[in-house]
Each structure stands twice: as structure tokens, then as C-alpha cells.
Design an enzyme around this catalytic site. Structure first.
Site, PDB file in Angstrom:
ATOM      1  N   TYR B 441      77.255  28.880  31.173  1.00 32.36           N
ATOM      2  CA  TYR B 441      76.380  29.939  30.652  1.00 32.36           C
ATOM      3  C   TYR B 441      75.551  30.590  31.753  1.00 32.36           C
ATOM      4  CZ  TYR B 441      72.731  26.234  29.607  1.00 32.36           C
ATOM      5  OH  TYR B 441      71.827  25.221  29.624  1.00 32.36           O
ATOM      6  N   GLU B 442      74.919  31.695  31.404  1.00 28.67           N
ATOM      7  CA  GLU B 442      74.207  32.526  32.396  1.00 28.67           C
ATOM      8  C   GLU B 442      75.132  32.969  33.525  1.00 28.67           C
ATOM      9  OE1 GLU B 442      71.192  33.930  32.735  1.00 28.67           O
ATOM     10  OE2 GLU B 442      70.597  33.272  30.755  1.00 28.67           O
ATOM     11  N   GLY B 443      76.394  33.178  33.210  1.00 30.79           N
ATOM     12  CA  GLY B 443      77.367  33.583  34.221  1.00 30.79           C
ATOM     13  C   GLY B 443      78.045  32.361  34.809  1.00 30.79           C
ATOM     14  N   GLN B 448      79.245  33.960  39.294  1.00 28.74           N
ATOM     15  CA  GLN B 448      78.205  33.852  40.333  1.00 28.74           C
ATOM     16  C   GLN B 448      78.810  34.075  41.709  1.00 28.74           C
ATOM     17  OE1 GLN B 448      75.056  33.489  39.443  1.00 28.74           O
ATOM     18  NE2 GLN B 448      75.596  33.139  37.300  1.00 28.74           N
TER      19      GLN B 448
END
Lengths: 600, 600
Positions: B441-443, B448
Site C-alpha cells: 500500500y501507499e505505492g 516507489q
């Protein structure tokens, strides 16, 4: 939910084309007349059908429901019992057992190939029949005729199952300190008392009796590993006519709540003055177990292979369907709202990593399985001895390396699914959880690494290593003039040479301090694993190029072999560089910190 | 069950000694008068007490019970609600919020340091207040005064919580293709319709209202990322007097069954003509979100750090107690039946790996957090800009690298426990499962890595990279004559130089094909991560040596820093070698196989 499809084409490629299994069976007196390619393929197809249609659909059921324990009684997940009945009806339990006790007398290697399919479709289920193998082997090798006649027929038919009761809560890797006691009784039997833990398939509702093979200490036995004996302890006594009698003093105290393999019952087994029978000589229990430890460990290596294959199948399917973002080099599916994620190099990297581990892992496992056949059935002592050395050397590599790369593949399987990989219904996270145990049981990765570097390599003065590097060397020599293979043969030959040099360096350091062996062992195991798989990839590339040159119409299949070999050599094999550098730094950086100073 | 102990000494070492946080706060006008070392330490101690005694005991409860869903109502695990009330009473939700809305106006960095303790003791619980931060930040940066006055006071006090509703089942990494619609209404509001998934803390019983921040498309909005707007959609309407009114058309359709973070409700949220309010400009929703994406991603990097710290604490304790085998160099605890496993080099290797990731990861996270303070409160535009560049560059490294190394640490935590690591009650396997989401999650790690290499490095022509390598360069120059640091400074300087060279090489290849960026990105991220942590280890070793030279009595503490730095440079940093070789092989080995040919 991933739909398992047995990779029959690839299994046949390895078995028949790469390893010439038909020739192999033809050379072994026990199988020369009976085991044909047709028979092998027929078994594979029957097993594939059973695994795809019976076991795979129960895989998530088993994970979700788990086993339940109620006052010593264990209930397996919905459908497990019925699938086991079908497995018996298809004759799988008796496949590799001796004909004298109702077995089919077929090769161990065929059993391992089928295990791969069972394991990939439903590992937790496969452990119920899987554990019986250990008990059957122990009885075949070390039982008296009476013991064999009493227990083997029902174990071989699958009506009864078996377990291996080794671990105690304080003693896992270090079996020398177990405490379970065996007291001699007037009737020649023994009263067994103690608590065993982590007993896979230790209690369940799938068979009418369970035969426990138990490690315990006789009164006054020497301390440590030389004071351990092996006992047969049935859950129910066996009457003189072979029927199941009264209950013995064996009870399942509880089952573990654990990370994975929920469908398999991991039991605490309490022995309370249970009647047991000595098998093999007094105080030689561990030696008896070592006789088939290689085969048991290959069985665990199969779990790693299964994790690579299963997660690969799941994530390839997803990566072809799932749409997200455009390829950096321009839209590849402009008619869709985004490109399938298989266009992205990072996704391809994960898929090819899984693929390269699964396919070369398969080659290694099957290669070892054929050598296991020779150890048991080879025509000459020399052949048997040679195969035993190869097997002894490669088994810790296969066990540790394939289970670790299986875990890595399973991790990639989740990652390819993105956030969906974390969700249970997709089945990818289950593979991570189920396969995590493979790096722990049957000797942890660290124990395997010590076995490899300490016992197999250094204690034999490199003799076992040479047996294997000679195979690689011969391959490189035979193919050094093949321009198409240069990209594989050159780096492989260099690594094969480096392998010997590294071994020499560690050997020198080990003479100063044995801790240097412990410090280098895990990296050495990884190094050995990467090089071993490189050999199989190079050989598969050679064969594929040959098939293409011979005009095979399966161009996509053989081209994929060459492409995947190239991927492996470019993207995976360079990992050896780090392991070499890490080994070179020795034990000092590990030894400097006092135990009390790790957290201050 | 692992007993969490907040590593206050180490936190203070990083914050006060390594990063001179007091000087840092003194230089920022917003904190110069208010934030003293005493205040910081007092907050840390209060948080440590809360985390050790309230949150840690609920960590396994949350995992075991999970959340339950019943007709749209979600019940959190036993004790979660009560712990949240205590958290509010202690004033933690308002810590970093603006004073105007009831916040304490304290630095973001202090919040992150506390997050580490919350996260290590109970990550699933921490996500409930954690998700509110995103909503508060969005409102603070982009809300109208009316919106701020309506929602911020209750969010800041913790009486209400917030969510970020981005993902849809077909759209995760690729938010450009979301389908949730926002139709303008006569009263200036919007009717929001659509289904969002993976909404953490999307529904629960801990707060009286939940404020959803929702990405949706306006009618006729441009396709892709430039047609997405941001909306505030409260679960309950808010009356003019600020009290909670009628229910809005927002409903939790179900919660996910998932690998870990069972204590947190991961919700499907259905919006059915829900009343929403546009926040920020039309079609600029993603840009609004990007303004605090760095801070959100550092929040996830903290999860990786937490996994390293938590698994390290658990396994060190076990490794000191558990007895198995004798040291290869002779008994170390001859009075016991075996040696504690911490004597074995392979066990030490795993513990030191966890330790080196946790402690340098902490340094990286705190370093970034201080820069985040400057981005928000720096005295000059120049300072703010510089810190923003450092933050933008290092955030994808921190997020991807620390979550991956956190997963690796958690794996070691299980392994140190042997078979017991697989058993739930020991708590080690929970860390593996809980932290697995951090790489997604969050990329994802892959996203990233592309952000780092593509956007941050190549798109700035290396300018952002240079800002950071200049810091390393200055460090190396300043310490090049220090003989005691040579073992760190020399390899660090060499890697720092190599980093630039590799970047150049990839940049050249990328001009030929942008797929080369995708092919190199993940290895580049790992390379960057290993070198970045090497910088922090070298700097910590420098500081520790200085403290020892100055006559500190904490010799064990500082010596452990030097020893661990040495471990990191010898045993972890050589991993860069493999990544360099893999990057050099480019995209060709990844691109060759047609999507249809992965399985034949």
C-alpha cells in the site's frame, strides 16, 4: 483463487528429455521390466486429474476451516477425508512400497514427481499421506519381520497412517536432549512416557489407526544423540489377527494455531505409559532415521518447488489480465484503458524469477529422485555408492535453497497482485504462509547449510563437492565449442572453478576456528544453490537449442527455455557475487557483540 | 508473546545526539519557543508507557479476533475502543495539528517518532488514528475555511476519524482509471456514487463520525489522472451547530479477509448518491493528494522500521534463552544441557541484520522527519526547497527499502524461533503477516522504485541525487583522515561515486528505451537503500567513537554501534554488488518472452 494446472509438459520435458528417465529405469533391475514411459505418463495423468480436480479445490477450504480439536479428537477440514479415500482407491499410497506388503514396487522417483502435484495443489492435505512414508520407510529398513507383517500392509494400503514423533518443546534441531522415556516391560515391550510436539498428522479422522514412530531414551542410555532409541507406538493396539484393538496410552493434547498449513493437524502428542516396541538396535535411533533422511528432505524440497510453481501459475494468470498503467515504451494494448501489467519490466522480473526457480528446481528434484532410485535399486555397489554421494551432497542444497526460493517466489506472487495479493480469497498469501514452514522443519535452512558445508564438504575433504563439480565440468567441456551456449557455459565454468576456490579458503580458515564454518555456511549454501540451478538451466538451454535445431515444432516451448535460462544467468545468478563477498568477511563481524549487548 | 519495550535510549541517540533535534527545533520559528528537549522526552516517555502497557497487550488480541462485520456495522477487537479513548485523553491525535483547530502545533517529526512506538506495539490499531492524519492534512492544505471549521476540530481532537478513499477494485496503482462519479447538485454539493475498496479504518465503532476523503470524477472530466477531483464525504452529515446529524449515503459493504493487520477494518465502502463537498480545485484531486504524499509514505516506512524493531526484540530475547546444540568452537554454557542459540554465527547474523536495519532505518526516518518539519516550517524559502528536495528523493527509498527490509527482518524473526516461529502464540509470524502490506500500500515497492529512478533521479537530471550524495561526500571528506573510520569512509566514498556512475549508465540507456528505467528501477532502489543506510551507519559509528573518546561511561552502548556498523559494512553492504551486476544486464532478458509463452 488460483486454478492449478499440473505442468505435465514441463514435467515430461525434465523427466524424459532432460534426464532420460526411461533409460534410467531400464538400467535398474527392479524396474527394467515394469516401468515404461507409458506407465509413467499414465500415472502422471491420473495424478494430475486427481490434484487438479479433487485436491486443488480443497486448498482454500483447508486454510479457512483448519482442523478442530475436541477432547483429543481432531476433525480435518470438509472434504479432506473423502479426498483421502479417493487417493487410496487410486492406489497412490502403495506406489513405491514393497510388493511383499501390498506395494506396487514402483520407483521413489515416480512418487516424488506425483508429490509435486499433490504439494502444489494442496500441501496441507498432502502431509497426511506424506508422513506415512517416513513410517513405512522406517519399518521397511529397520523393522523385524513380525513388525513388518503387523504394520506394513495397512500402512501401505493407506488404511492406517503414520507419523514421526521427534520434536519436544525444548528440543527441535537438537534431538540429543530429548526426554521422552522408554521403560522395558516384562513382555518385551516398552512403556513410553513423554510429550512430543509439532507432530504433523499426529491425530485426525482420516484413517482407522495411526502408527507413531517415536524417539525416546532407555533407562541409563548415554547422554546426547547416542542414547536415543526408536519405538513403534500405535494409537490403537493391533490384535493378533491384524484388526484394530484397544486404545493405547497415546493422546493428542492439543493442536497448534499456526501461520499456515491450517488444513494439517500439528499435534501435541502425550504418551502416558503407552505400549511401544523397539525398532532397530538400542541407542541407535538417530542412525536409523538418518538412513532415509535424504528422501525425507527431498520431500521438503518439493514443497519449495511447489510454492514456486503455484505462485507462478497464480501470478502469470493475473499479470496477463490485470490492467494498470501504460508501458513506459508506449501503449501495448491501446484498445484497453490500460496495459496488462505483464508489460512492466518489474512484473516480468518477478514472474521470470518464479519461473526460473520452479523449472530448474524441478530439474534438481527429479535429478535427485533418480539418484535415490539408484541408491535403492542400483545394479552395482559402485553405482549405489556414487549416487548416494551425489544425493548426500545435493540434498541439503535442494532442501534449503528450494524452500528459500519457494518462499521468495511466494512473496513475488503476492506482490504481482498488488494490494489484492494481501487478500485471502486470491490465494496468493496462503502460499506464503503455507510454505514458510518448509524453511523450518526437517532441519532449518541454517542446519542444512551446516550439514552441507561442515559434514558433506569439509568432512569429506571436498570429495563429495568434486563428484558434483565434475558433472558441471564435464558439461562445460563438452559444450565449450558450442557458440550458442557460450553465454551459459563460460560463466558456469568460471563459477564452478570459483566454487572450489571458495571452499579451499573457508577450509583454511576453519582450521583456525570452527566458527568460520558456521559464519560461512548459509552464504555457501546459497552460492551452491545458485550455481547448481545455473547448471540445470545451462543444460536445459542446450537441450532446447538441440530440439530446435532438430526441427521440433514446439518452438515456443523450447524458445522459452532458452529465454528463461538467459534471464536466470543475467538477473539471478549475479547474486553469487554478494555471497562471495560476504563469505570473505568471515566470522569476526558476527562474533564481536556480546550477547548482553544486542539490546541496551 | 514478545514483550515490547520502547527503545528510548536508541531513539534519543538518533534524535538528540545524531540529528541534534534540539538545535533543529530552535531554528524553526514555529517551535523555537515551545519545543525543548525536555518536552520531547516527556512525550516520548508518555507514549512509551501507553504503547508498552496499553497497545502491545492488544496486538495479539487484534490478530486473533479481527474485526467483525454485521450488516454494515464493524466491531473492532476487544479493547481497541478503550485504548483509543485513552489515546485521545493523552492528547496524541492533536499533537501535530494546527492550534487554530485545537491542535498542539507540535512538529510532524515528534509525531513520527511516536508513530514508531505505536506501530511496533500494535500496527493494526495504529492505523485508526493514523488514517485520520491524511484527512486532517488534506483539510489543512486544501479545505475552505468553512470546511476546516466544520471538520477539523473534531478530527483533531480524535472524536471523529478520517479515511482516504482512493482505490477501486480495478484501479490501485493506476488511479487514472477510477470510475466513482461526482454529480453536481443544485445546493453546490455533489452526489457521489461508486465503490471504493481497501479503505483502511473505513468503518468502525471507535468514533462517532468518519470523514471520508474521496477521489471521484466530475461529469465530462478529462480522462486519466487529470480528471480526478477530491471530495469530503462524511458518514453522518454535520449539522450547522457541529453536531452529528443524519446518516449519509455511505455504507460499508464488507470487510476483507486478509493476510495480516486483522485488527484493522479494511473496508469496501459503497457511495450511493452520498452528499459530498469538493475540496481543492476541480480535476486537481491527485495534485492535492501529492502535497502530503511524502509524509504519508514516511508513515509507511515507519511500518518497516517497526517490523525490524519488533522482530529484533522478539528474537534477541528468544536467542538468549533457547538452548540448542553446542557452539562449534566449544561449549559456551557448559553448565547447561546445550548452549543458548545466540552463540551460533547464523543466528547472530539474523539478529544483527534485524538490528542494523532497525537502527539505521530509525536514523533515516527521523532524518526525513526533521526535513519534513523544515518543509512545513523552515524560516526561508531556500531552506524549505532544499529540504523538500531531500525529502522527495529519500522518501521512495525509505518507503520501499525499509518496508522490504522490515519484511526480511520479520522473516528472520520467525527463523530464529525455528519451528516455534511458525506458531501463532509466539507472535513472530504475526509480524511477517502484518508488515507484508507495507510493501504494497501507499505505492508498491515497484512504484516507489519507478518514482525514485524515473521521476526523482532522471527527470531532475540527477539534481536531487546530487543533493544527497553531496551530504555523503561531505561526510567522507570531513572524516577521510580519521584512521578509526577508514573501514567505513573508504567503501562509502567508493559506493557514493559508483552511485553516480550507475545513474549515468542507466540514463544513457534510458534515452534509447524508457523500458530500461523500468528494468533497472527496483535494483536501483535497493542499491540506493543499502548505500543510504551505510551513510547512517558510518555517521553513527563516527559519533559513537567520538563519545567513547570523550570518555562516555556508556561504553557498551557506543561500542555496540561501532560493532553493528562493522557488521553492516561486512555482511549487508556487499549486496550492492549483485544489484550492480543485475542492473548492467538491462531490459533485454526481461523483455524477450512473449506474454503468451510464460506458461505453455
Amino acid at each position: 483463487m488460483p486454478q492449478y494446472k499440473a505442468p505435465l509438459r514441463d514435467m515430461q520435458f525434465v523427466l524424459h528429455e532432460l534426464l532420460n528417465a526411461s533409460d534410467h529405469y531400464a538400467k535398474l533391475p527392479a524396474y527394467a521390466e515394469t516401468v515404461s514411459r507409458e506407465l509413467v505418463d499414465q500415472y502422471l495423468e491420473t495424478a494430475a486429474d486427481f490434484c487438479e480436480n479433487e485436491l486443488a479445490p480443497l486448498n482454500q477450504v483447508g486454510d479457512r476451516e483448519g482442523c478442530t480439536w475436541n477432547d483429543g479428537v481432531v476433525t480435518t477440514p470438509t472434504g479432506f477425508k473423502e479426498a483421502y479415500q479417493k487417493y487410496i482407491e487410486l492406489g497412490f499410497p502403495s506406489l513405491a512400497a514393497e510388493e511383499q506388503y501390498g506395494g506396487q514396487g514402483l520407483p521413489v522417483s515416480l512418487g516424488n514427481v506425483i508429490s509435486e502435484m499433490v504439494g502444489t495443489s494442496n500441501w496441507a492435505w498432502g502431509m497426511y499421506p506424506g508422513l506415512s512414508h517416513g513410517a513405512v520407510r522406517t519399518l521397511e529398513h529397520h523393522g523385524s519381520d513380525e513388525q513388518k507383517n503387523t504394520y506394513l500392509p495397512k500402512l501401505v494400503s493407506g488404511e492406517w497412517t503414520g507419523t514421526m514423533c521427534l520434536t519436544e518443546s525444548h528440543a527441535g534441531s537438537d534431538l540429543g536432549i530429548i526426554r521422552t522415556k522408554a521403560e522395558p516391560q516384562a513382555d518385551g515391550s516398552y512403556a513410553i512416557s513423554g510429550e512430543k510436539i509439532f507432530i504433523s498428522a499426529g491425530e485426525h479422522d482420516m484413517a482407522e489407526n495411526i502408527i507413531h514412530i517415536v524417539l525416546a531414551r532407555l533407562p541409563g542410555a548415554p547422554k546426547g544423540t547416542k542414547g536415543i532409541s526408536l519405538f513403534i507406538v500405535p494409537k490403537f493396539h493391533v490384535n493378533a489377527d491384524g484388526s484394530v484393538g484397544d486404545r493405547n496410552g497415546v493422546r493428542c493434547g492439543s493442536i497448534e494455531h499456526k501461520m499456515g498449513i491450517h488444513g494439517n493437524a500439528t499435534c501435541v502428542i502425550n504418551f502416558d505409559q503407552a505400549k511401544g516396541y523397539l525398532i532397530g538396535p538400542e541407542n541407535r535411533g538417530l542412525n536409523c532415521m538418518f538412513t532415509f533422511m535424504n528422501t525425507a528432505r527431498i520431500g521438503t524440497a518439493v514443497q519449495g518447488l511447489s510454492a514456486s510453481e503455484g505462485s507462478f501459475q497464480g501470478s502469470v494468470t493475473y499479470a496477463r489480465d490485470r490492467l494498470a498503467m501504460r508501458s513506459l515504451s508506449g501503449p501495448k494494448a491501446p484498445e484497453k484503458e490500460a496495459d496488462p501489467i505483464i508489460v512492466h519490466p518489474a512484473v516480468r522480473n518477478m514472474l521470470l524469477t518464479q519461473k526460473s526457480f520452479a523449472e530448474a528446481g524441478r530439474a534438481l528434484v527429479y535429478f535427485l529422485s533418480l539418484h535415490a532410485d539408484i541408491v535403492e535399486q542400483g545394479a552395482t555397489e559402485e553405482e549405489r555408492k556414487y549416487s548416494d554421494n551425489i544425493l548426500s551432497f545435493l540434498t541439503p542444497i535442494a532442501k534449503a535453497f528450494l524452500t528459500e526460493t519457494g518462499s521468495e517466489s511466494a512473496k513475488h506472487g503476492v506482490q504481482v497482485f498488488g494490494g489484492h495479493g494481501f487478500i485471502s480469497e486470491h490465494g496468493m498469501e496462503q502460499i506464503v504462509r503455507d510454505t514458510r514452514i518448509a524453511c523450518l522443519y526437517e532441519g532449518t535452512t541454517e542446519i542444512q547449510a551446516l550439514d552441507l558445508l561442515g559434514r558433506k564438504v569439509l568432512q569429506t575433504q571436498g570429495a563429495m563437492l568434486k563428484d558434483f563439480t565434475k558433472i558441471i565440468h564435464k558439461f562445460c567441456e563438452a559444450n565449450k565449442d558450442n557458440a550458442d551456449l557460450k553465454e551459459f557455459v563460460e560463466p558456469l565454468a568460471a563459477l564452478n572453478k570459483e566454487w572450489g576456490e571458495i571452499t579451499m579458503q573457508i577450509g583454511m580458515k576453519a582450521m583456525q576456528s570452527p566458527d568460520e564454518v558456521g559464519a560461512a555456511a548459509v552464504d555457501y549454501m546459497y552460492y551452491a544453490g545458485y550455481v547448481t540451478l545455473a547448471y540445470f538451466w545451462a543444460d536445459m538451454a542446450r537441450l532446447a537449442q538441440q530440439k530446435l535445431a532438430e526441427g521440433s515444432t514446439e518452438t515456443a516451448f523450447y524458445n522459452a527455455k532458452v529465454t528463461t535460462a538467459r534471464f536466470y544467468f543475467s538477473k539471478i545468478l549475479p547474486r553469487t557475487k554478494s555471497h562471495v563477498a560476504v563469505m570473505a568477511s568471515g566470522n569476526a563481524p558476527l562474533a564481536a557483540l556480546a550477547a548482553d549487548d544486542f539490546i541496551i
